[in-house]
Design a protein around this motif. Sequence first.
Motif, short mmCIF file in Angstrom:
data_model
loop_
_atom_site.label_atom_id
_atom_site.label_comp_id
_atom_site.label_asym_id
_atom_site.label_seq_id
_atom_site.Cartn_x
_atom_site.Cartn_y
_atom_site.Cartn_z
N THR A 1 -28.72 -27.42 24.13
CA THR A 1 -27.37 -26.86 24.02
C THR A 1 -27.14 -25.80 25.08
O THR A 1 -26.09 -25.76 25.74
N VAL A 2 -28.12 -24.93 25.27
CA VAL A 2 -28.00 -23.88 26.28
C VAL A 2 -27.85 -24.47 27.68
O VAL A 2 -27.02 -24.04 28.49
N ALA A 3 -28.65 -25.52 27.97
CA ALA A 3 -28.56 -26.16 29.28
C ALA A 3 -27.18 -26.76 29.51
O ALA A 3 -26.61 -26.67 30.61
N ILE A 4 -26.61 -27.38 28.48
CA ILE A 4 -25.27 -27.97 28.60
C ILE A 4 -24.23 -26.88 28.86
O ILE A 4 -23.37 -27.00 29.75
N CYS A 5 -24.31 -25.81 28.09
CA CYS A 5 -23.32 -24.73 28.24
C CYS A 5 -23.38 -24.12 29.64
O CYS A 5 -22.34 -23.84 30.25
N LYS A 6 -24.58 -23.92 30.15
CA LYS A 6 -24.72 -23.28 31.47
C LYS A 6 -24.06 -24.12 32.57
O LYS A 6 -23.59 -23.57 33.58
N GLN A 7 -24.01 -25.43 32.39
CA GLN A 7 -23.39 -26.29 33.40
C GLN A 7 -21.89 -26.02 33.53
O GLN A 7 -21.29 -26.32 34.56
N HIS A 8 -21.29 -25.44 32.49
CA HIS A 8 -19.84 -25.22 32.49
C HIS A 8 -19.46 -23.74 32.65
O HIS A 8 -18.28 -23.40 32.55
N LEU A 9 -20.45 -22.88 32.87
CA LEU A 9 -20.18 -21.45 32.99
C LEU A 9 -20.32 -20.98 34.43
O LEU A 9 -20.99 -21.60 35.25
N ARG A 10 -19.67 -19.87 34.69
CA ARG A 10 -19.75 -19.24 36.01
C ARG A 10 -20.82 -18.15 36.00
O ARG A 10 -21.20 -17.66 34.93
N PRO A 11 -21.29 -17.75 37.18
CA PRO A 11 -22.37 -16.74 37.22
C PRO A 11 -21.99 -15.43 36.52
O PRO A 11 -22.85 -14.76 35.97
N ALA A 12 -20.72 -15.06 36.55
CA ALA A 12 -20.33 -13.77 35.98
C ALA A 12 -20.18 -13.81 34.46
O ALA A 12 -20.11 -12.76 33.81
N ASP A 13 -20.10 -14.99 33.86
CA ASP A 13 -19.91 -15.10 32.42
C ASP A 13 -21.16 -14.65 31.68
O ASP A 13 -22.29 -14.84 32.14
N LEU A 14 -20.97 -14.05 30.49
CA LEU A 14 -22.08 -13.60 29.66
C LEU A 14 -22.36 -14.64 28.58
O LEU A 14 -21.45 -15.14 27.93
N PHE A 15 -23.65 -14.97 28.38
CA PHE A 15 -24.06 -16.03 27.46
C PHE A 15 -25.22 -15.50 26.64
O PHE A 15 -26.23 -15.05 27.20
N GLY A 16 -25.09 -15.56 25.32
CA GLY A 16 -26.17 -15.04 24.49
C GLY A 16 -26.33 -15.82 23.20
O GLY A 16 -25.39 -16.48 22.71
N ARG A 17 -27.54 -15.76 22.68
CA ARG A 17 -27.82 -16.36 21.37
C ARG A 17 -27.67 -15.26 20.33
O ARG A 17 -28.39 -14.27 20.34
N LEU A 18 -26.70 -15.45 19.41
CA LEU A 18 -26.39 -14.41 18.43
C LEU A 18 -27.24 -14.51 17.19
O LEU A 18 -27.30 -13.58 16.39
N VAL A 29 -33.19 -28.97 20.47
CA VAL A 29 -31.72 -29.06 20.40
C VAL A 29 -31.10 -27.75 20.91
O VAL A 29 -30.11 -27.77 21.67
N LEU A 30 -31.66 -26.61 20.50
CA LEU A 30 -31.12 -25.32 20.95
C LEU A 30 -31.24 -25.18 22.47
O LEU A 30 -30.29 -24.75 23.14
N LYS A 31 -32.40 -25.54 23.02
CA LYS A 31 -32.57 -25.44 24.47
C LYS A 31 -31.61 -26.38 25.19
O LYS A 31 -31.04 -26.04 26.24
N LEU A 76 -36.67 -18.10 23.01
CA LEU A 76 -36.67 -19.56 22.98
C LEU A 76 -35.78 -20.16 24.06
O LEU A 76 -36.19 -21.06 24.80
N THR A 77 -34.55 -19.64 24.17
CA THR A 77 -33.56 -20.30 25.03
C THR A 77 -33.44 -19.67 26.41
O THR A 77 -32.90 -20.28 27.32
N GLY A 78 -33.90 -18.43 26.56
CA GLY A 78 -33.81 -17.77 27.86
C GLY A 78 -32.48 -17.11 28.15
O GLY A 78 -32.30 -16.52 29.21
N VAL A 79 -31.50 -17.18 27.24
CA VAL A 79 -30.24 -16.48 27.43
C VAL A 79 -30.35 -15.09 26.77
O VAL A 79 -31.35 -14.77 26.15
N PHE A 80 -29.29 -14.27 26.93
CA PHE A 80 -29.32 -12.93 26.34
C PHE A 80 -29.59 -13.02 24.84
O PHE A 80 -29.06 -13.91 24.15
N ASN A 81 -30.39 -12.06 24.34
CA ASN A 81 -30.53 -11.97 22.90
C ASN A 81 -29.31 -11.25 22.32
O ASN A 81 -28.44 -10.77 23.06
#
Length: 497
Positions: A388-405, A384-386, A332-337
């Motif tokens: 949220t992911v878009a907002i979070c990505k704006q504040h993260l760096r390329p090396a940071d890990l982001f996943g939907r738990l 809403v989930l998508k 759904l969100t495109g981040v790590f599962n």
Amino acid sequence: MLRDIIGHSGDPALVAKASAVLVGDLGESKHYVEAFELANRLMSNLPGLQDKLARFMVLSYVSQLLGTAGKYDLAANYIREIAQSLPPGQTSCQPTTRLLNVLYDSHKLTSSSAELQRGIDACQTAREPIFIDTIWLVKASLYLDEDKPDKALALLQRIAPDIRADQYYTNTLASQVELAQAYWKLGDDDNARKSALGALATSDPDNVSETLRDAYQVLYDVEKKQGNTAAALNYYEHYAAQNIGYLNDVSARTLAYDVAQQHMLAQNLETERLSRQNKILQLQQALATKAAETSRLYITLLLLALASIIFWLFRLKRSQLRFKELSCLDGLTGVFNHQHFIGEANRTLSVLEKKHGVACLISIDLDHFKQINDTHGHAIGDAVLKHTVAICKQHLRPADLFGRLGGEEFGILLLECSRDDGSLIAHRIRKAIDATPIDVDGRVVSFSASIGLVSTDSCGYELQQLCAEADSALYRAKRSGRNRVIVDTGSNSLIGT
């Protein structure tokens, strides 16, 4: 980096060197099938490799890998080939030492074998004290195998100062265990126990090896002989665990070798099949030249077949890439599962711990998300989930890990990030979520998030512990009124709204 060199260098010698090192790395990291398949490719290309150092490296790493899989005769042949054509700057000491180890493992040496003295002479000439001690330890093992513990003990005591001076872990551990075995065979229980415990004290408790197994066996035998049942049982359990782990690893290497050989056989058969097909096509083309109409028909059929194969390969490759993406990313969100996030976080934290870096783990949970689904429907919930992911990505760096738990819960691992910097990022994310409602088909939906944050400074590098502490901080944020950040500081917590 090695794979990049192999894929893009274009220099056959450099590619061979990088591939040889990669064989060693794959073997050390227990990727045995890949290691043996790469070794097979290296050996098939070896006849055309002219660079002496590259050939030396290929044969060295491949023979070492084969020895770990019990393929002693093949490993010995490759080592002998090394010794016949040494590159500049190399001596016969190292290959001779490896050959002696292989011959010992294959039970083709005795304590009186002339090869032992020749190896010692070669290493003394090359001034390689570590390899000299390695050969002496092989001889001590042979004395023990031949039930000559007195000779083994005298030899080990004689070389003990050199081994201590060299501080080479493998030799240090082996000498301690061989001392323990010699003392045990001579009936000196106290020194046998002392030497075996000394070996365990110098080793990593998580290591699994034949040497550590032998140390635990000596301790078990000593305690059993002296009637210390509880201690004997404890050491036997360690011995059994080491023995099972060692045998499993040997079996895995042997099986990987067989699998790689089967793959190579299958590839050879496929090559032969394609070669035969190519010959058939050549015959067809020769016949086709006799009749223009038949020739055009064959060409048309061939083009159709090639087009079908290319189309099939394209679809297969696209499917493989898609399946690989689906196995790593949340649909759904495109981040790590969840599974991929946990795996990458574990690997990253292990690397970070070795270099004493710092990281923060953020746990995010959307407030009243079930109410959003119940009130506006699951389509709005997904939006809403998508969002949220878009907002979070704006504040993260390329090396940071982001996943939907799971559900409305997300995890972020901020690398090389202090607790204070992580807190600032978490607050920015929370404020951005709170200040950015979504508008779907004219319906404006506002929502917020509760966030828990922990740092490796206070919780260590174990992901399970970090997740537990981050969840605990998140739950405190929920209980404290939601739409806030709780930063765990080890001894107390800082609440930010």
